[in-house]
Design an enzyme around this catalytic site. Sequence first.
Site, PDB file in Angstrom:
ATOM      1  N   LYS A 110       0.930  -1.277  -0.057  1.00 47.01           N
ATOM      2  CA  LYS A 110       0.030   0.224  -0.039  1.00 47.01           C
ATOM      3  C   LYS A 110       0.813   0.984  -0.115  1.00 47.01           C
ATOM      4  O   LYS A 110       1.913   1.185   0.731  1.00 47.01           O
ATOM      5  CB  LYS A 110      -0.824   0.077   1.306  1.00 47.01           C
ATOM      6  CG  LYS A 110      -1.632   1.289   1.427  1.00 47.01           C
ATOM      7  CD  LYS A 110      -2.911   1.230   2.471  1.00 47.01           C
ATOM      8  CE  LYS A 110      -2.242   1.276   3.868  1.00 47.01           C
ATOM      9  NZ  LYS A 110      -1.697   2.681   4.349  1.00 47.01           N
ATOM     10  N   GLU A 179      -9.346   7.147   4.556  1.00 43.09           N
ATOM     11  CA  GLU A 179      -8.888   7.319   5.888  1.00 43.09           C
ATOM     12  C   GLU A 179      -9.501   9.035   5.943  1.00 43.09           C
ATOM     13  O   GLU A 179      -9.232   9.903   5.362  1.00 43.09           O
ATOM     14  CB  GLU A 179      -7.285   7.345   6.142  1.00 43.09           C
ATOM     15  CG  GLU A 179      -7.194   7.806   7.729  1.00 43.09           C
ATOM     16  CD  GLU A 179      -6.045   7.476   8.207  1.00 43.09           C
ATOM     17  OE1 GLU A 179      -5.167   6.774   7.266  1.00 43.09           O
ATOM     18  OE2 GLU A 179      -5.531   7.665   9.282  1.00 43.09           O
TER      19      GLU A 179
HETATM   20  O1  KIV Z   1      -0.198   2.787   8.772  1.00 42.95           O
HETATM   21  C1  KIV Z   1      -1.351   2.340   9.186  1.00 42.95           C
HETATM   22  O2  KIV Z   1      -1.814   1.948  10.222  1.00 42.95           O
HETATM   23  C2  KIV Z   1      -2.299   2.802   8.118  1.00 42.95           C
HETATM   24  C3  KIV Z   1      -3.832   2.807   8.707  1.00 42.95           C
HETATM   25  C4  KIV Z   1      -4.102   3.933   9.431  1.00 42.95           C
HETATM   26  C5  KIV Z   1      -4.950   2.577   7.287  1.00 42.95           C
HETATM   27  O3  KIV Z   1      -1.936   3.186   6.873  1.00 42.95           O
END
Ligand code: KIV
Length: 270
Positions: A110, A179
């Site tokens: 991600k 988010e």
């Molecule tokens: O790093 C993380 O925990 C995240 C979440 C807030 C989605 O990206």
Amino acid sequence: MNLTELEKLAASGEKIAMLTCYDATFAKLMELAGVDMLLVGDSLGMVLQGAENTLNVSMHHMTYHTKSVAAGAPNTVIMADMPLGSYEHDDEAAYKNALWLIRSGADLVKFEGGGSKVKTARYLVERGIPVSAHLGFTPQSVNQLGGYKIQGKTDESAAKIMADAIAMSEAGVSFIVLEMVPAALAKKITESIKTPTIGIGAGVDCSGQVLVMQDLLGIYSGVSGKSPREFKTPRFVKNFLSETNSIQYAVSSYVHAVKNKSFPAPEHSY
Ligand code: KIV
């Protein structure tokens, strides 16, 4: 469950329950509790390392924790965050770093942002690396965004997030994390694209939900060295441990609440 099976589950309309995880012991517990997907988040900079933000997390930190989580949950889909500096500069470097995370046990990576990042997402997907986008509030840009603020409140910024979500979906990403955006906007995005959305502070109408595990357990009280009294728990957080008194039950109660749409409730949404 593998990524293809999880994508089918999301397409069937079942809500996806996701939690952040950073080590093997919790990964095993979460797998047994039925969590659909684990996120090795760069939030580890805050909840494990005690920093004020995620800006100093490195690829070494991310691969170390991804390996630990993969060892604990071999039958659960694992998403790993690409840390700041590992994907923005050029697509070839992004590919190499993504591959490093995949070889450490991640099923997909991600990264944050839309706009120019759409090209990066397409570059990775075309080379066989499954990707999740992350739109709305993007913690790696906390300084540019002027703090932890809801995004998409004006028509203009809502339209930008919607356009980024459509472009990311067309680039072939597997999920889009949303988010801290208004629930109505997250609903509209989720209805407009085929790609499943995973919300955190984005209302109940996303295809799934994610929470930071320390928030679910009610044990995060802000940066090291500051009094917990100075810490304001974000609206989207719910402490599942206080109702259950067992970590295992807290996690399964979260999974249950996501699946039956009782979490997030309106009081957890914007
Ligand atoms: O790093 C993380 O925990 C995240 C979440 C807030 C989605 O990206």
